[in-house]
Design an enzyme around this catalytic site. Structure first.
Site, mmCIF file in Angstrom:
data_model
loop_
_atom_site.group_PDB
_atom_site.id
_atom_site.type_symbol
_atom_site.label_atom_id
_atom_site.label_comp_id
_atom_site.label_asym_id
_atom_site.label_seq_id
_atom_site.Cartn_x
_atom_site.Cartn_y
_atom_site.Cartn_z
ATOM 1 N N LYS B 79 0.854 -1.186 0.000
ATOM 2 C CA LYS B 79 0.000 0.000 0.000
ATOM 3 C C LYS B 79 0.893 1.240 0.000
ATOM 4 O O LYS B 79 1.955 1.231 0.638
ATOM 5 C CB LYS B 79 -0.874 -0.057 1.258
ATOM 6 N N SER B 154 -9.501 1.074 3.117
ATOM 7 C CA SER B 154 -8.692 1.894 2.251
ATOM 8 C C SER B 154 -7.597 1.143 1.496
ATOM 9 O O SER B 154 -6.978 1.699 0.596
ATOM 10 C CB SER B 154 -8.033 2.999 3.081
ATOM 11 N N SER B 178 -9.591 -1.625 7.239
ATOM 12 C CA SER B 178 -9.068 -1.241 5.925
ATOM 13 C C SER B 178 -8.344 -2.345 5.166
ATOM 14 O O SER B 178 -7.955 -2.143 4.012
ATOM 15 C CB SER B 178 -8.123 -0.047 6.064
#
Lengths: 99, 497
Positions: B79, B154, B178
């Site tokens: 990420k 996310s 997330s």
């Protein structure tokens, strides 16, 4: 107890957060903050008499790093990222009280 | 089976057995990425050259007979809120759009040290604040199971990448769901470890008292291998526990669930949870029963009623403090101002997105006189009571089953106007974060329309290894998830037409 913000408090909070809110956006920001404050007031509804504040428990605390100066990466590389440089220092604008 | 369909363990074994080279694997995965990325938009930066160079280095070491790590030659994606030395790290924000860290996050160092090959940095909601990966400087990521839908967030870029076969394993960060929620939306496995299990050093903070580095993969075995690489003491993170971790992959030898007691969440009825997801929860409970576990219904009244409100008070207060470091001097974007205060506010106003600005202002309010006493202070106490609720249940149960999300992945652009309703999508994930408990999203197959089904398995804090064992038994019965539709580009063309 449920609380809310008005336009003035919204702007004061934004200033404290170092963020500007345009005049035409203040009402929208205020409304959305009030939506969340209204929902989050739920945390006051549970009887927590005698309950201590939350803290993390650990199985084994990590040992502290020695409090000594460590080797730097290349200082020049950090200086390249600075908006302005004065010798070996980052240069910043004056703070308002000194203007 | 194509190389990009293999799990991380299968890739690592194949490279060690010289069935294929690390360079073959990396190039195949890069080609897979290249063929689909125009449709998915899962990655912010692709580190093609350094990935191929690292893969070649693995091949050379293998040829010399050197010791190579457990993930040698396995491509992975992180990420874009993990600092990666020499590779841009944007957090999907204009404020860090051109920021390249001078060091690696500990998790990146550990993965690289285990021989894994960093292939790309994935898309996320700006500063991990969101649940759909739509709120990004590069635009939304699309769900590889259905391009019309969001991948969750996310860590939506990491989840979409693993589901689409870009790589067998990825890193995300889970603050309030997330990693578990995008894993559920994309039909893969994703694990949030116990708080304190994995170092957060070098992961750009959203809410430090909740953030955890979390792996995503297409098998529970790969999650266990990742945990062996990632979970270790780190003096650079004072919240990272210094205890000796168990060998996570040993837990995978669990053959059945005899003697285990599993609680199944019964606090919501079928009408409050999507019918297919309610069915998945029931199926998972049946799998546990057929494997020998004792099943009992449970309720989590404090967690479910107060969890989301407590989470937002805590996370927003954390965020307002953590994001104070973006001042236009130390990191990233800079906008001039006549005074220091002008420069700070000019930079932050121009370079943070709307949702981030809103959360910072709200978090600042929650920490000021009056609001602190009525919101932040009570939230700290509710959190203590919530942990007690979990602890009491763990005296009777080895693990709980809950939905991961109450709803299926929704359509892109279907913005929820009421933010509190939008946040309620996190009702089953945020209490687990507040308690610091480990939670694993386990894929439960697909609906007739090809949409992913899943369930969340939750264990006691620091019981990550045992939880992986239980998850592996459920996975054997439910089936391991495959990659998303290999005919994706053709389908996408039709949809676009």
């Amino acid at each position: 107890m449920k609380m809310s913000v008005d336009r003035e408090i919204t702007l004061r909070m934004a200033r404290a957060a170092q963020i500007r809110v345009a005049p035409e956006d203040v009402d929208h920001m205020m409304d959305s903050i009030n939506d969340i404050l209204s929902f989050c007031a739920l945390v006051g509804d549970l009887d927590c008499t005698g309950t201590p504040d939350f803290t993390w428990r650990m199985k084994k605390r990590p040992s502290r790093r020695p409090d000594i100066t460590r080797d730097w990466e290349d200082r020049e590389r950090f200086k390249e990222k600075a908006p302005a440089i004065d010798g070996n220092f980052f240069r910043v604008p004056r703070i308002s009280s000194e203007v | 089976m194509e190389i990009y369909e293999l799990t991380a363990r299968e890739v690592a074994d194949g490279i060690k057995a010289k069935k294929f080279s690390a360079e073959d694997v990396t190039r195949t995965c890069l080609a897979r990425l290249s063929s689909l990325e125009g449709y998915l938009n899962a990655c912010i930066t692709v580190a093609e050259d350094s990935a191929v160079a690292k893969a070649r280095e693995i091949d050379s070491r293998l040829a010399r007979g050197d010791e190579i790590g457990p993930l040698a030659g396995v491509p992975y994606i992180a990420k874009d809120n993990f600092c990666s030395k020499g590779v841009r790290t944007t957090c999907s924000s204009k404020i860090l759009e051109n920021w390249t860290p001078t060091y690696d996050a500990s998790a990146i160092s550990y993965m690289n040290g285990a021989g894994a090959v960093l292939m790309a940095k994935s898309n996320l909601d700006e500063f991990a604040m969101g649940s759909s990966t739509e709120n990004s400087i590069i635009g939304p990521t699309k769900n590889p199971r259905d391009l019309r839908r969001v991948p969750g967030g996310s860590s939506g870029g990491s989840a979409a990448a693993v589901a689409a076969g870009y790589c067998p394993i990825a890193l995300g960060s889970d603050t309030g769901g997330s990693v578990r929620q995008p894993a559920a939306f994309c039909g893969i496995q994703g694990m949030k470890p116990s708080y304190g299990e994995v170092s957060r050093y070098g992961v750009v903070a959203y809410a430090s008292s909740l953030d955890q580095v979390s792996p995503l993969a297409r098998s529970v075995e790969d999650l266990a291998i990742a945990m062996e690489v990632l979970a270790r003491p780190d003096p650079n993170d004072t919240t990272c526990d210094a205890y000796d971790r168990p060998k996570f992959s040993d837990s995978l030898s669990l053959r059945d669930l005899k003697g285990k007691r599993i609680g199944v969440f019964a606090g919501f009825g079928a009408e409050e949870i999507d019918a297919d997801l309610y069915g998945a929860l029931t199926s998972a409970a049946e799998h546990c029963r057929s494997a020998g576990a004792e099943i009992e219904p449970i309720d989590l009244p404090i967690a479910v009623k107060y969890g989301v409100a407590t989470y937002y008070v805590t996370a927003l207060a954390d965020a307002s403090s953590q994001l104070a470091c973006y001042d236009g001097i130390r990191y990233g974007a800079h906008t001039d101002g006549q005074t220091l205060a002008d420069m700070y506010s000019n930079t932050r106003t121009v370079s943070f997105g709307e949702e981030v600005r809103r959360r910072i202002i709200l978090g600042t309010a929650l920490l000021t006189e009056g609001y602190y006493q009525n919101y932040y202070g009570p939230a700290l106490k509710v959190r203590t009571k919530m942990v007690k609720e979990f602890d009491d249940l763990f005296e009777r149960f080895d693990a709980y089953l809950l939905p991961t999300s109450p709803s299926m992945p929704y359509m892109l652009g279907m913005k929820e106007e009421d933010p509190t309703r939008m946040y309620l999508g996190d009702v089953f994930t945020v209490p687990i974060s507040l308690g610091g408990l480990p939670g694993i999203n386990i894929s439960m197959g697909l609906t007739g329309e090809g949409l992913p089904l899943s369930v969340q398995l939750v264990g006691q804090r620091y019981d990550d290894a045992r939880l992986l064992g239980i998850a592996s038994v459920i996975e054997r019965l439910a089936g391991r998830p495959g990659i998303a539709n290999p005919n994706l580009p053709q389908n996408a063309e039709k949809r676009r037409g």
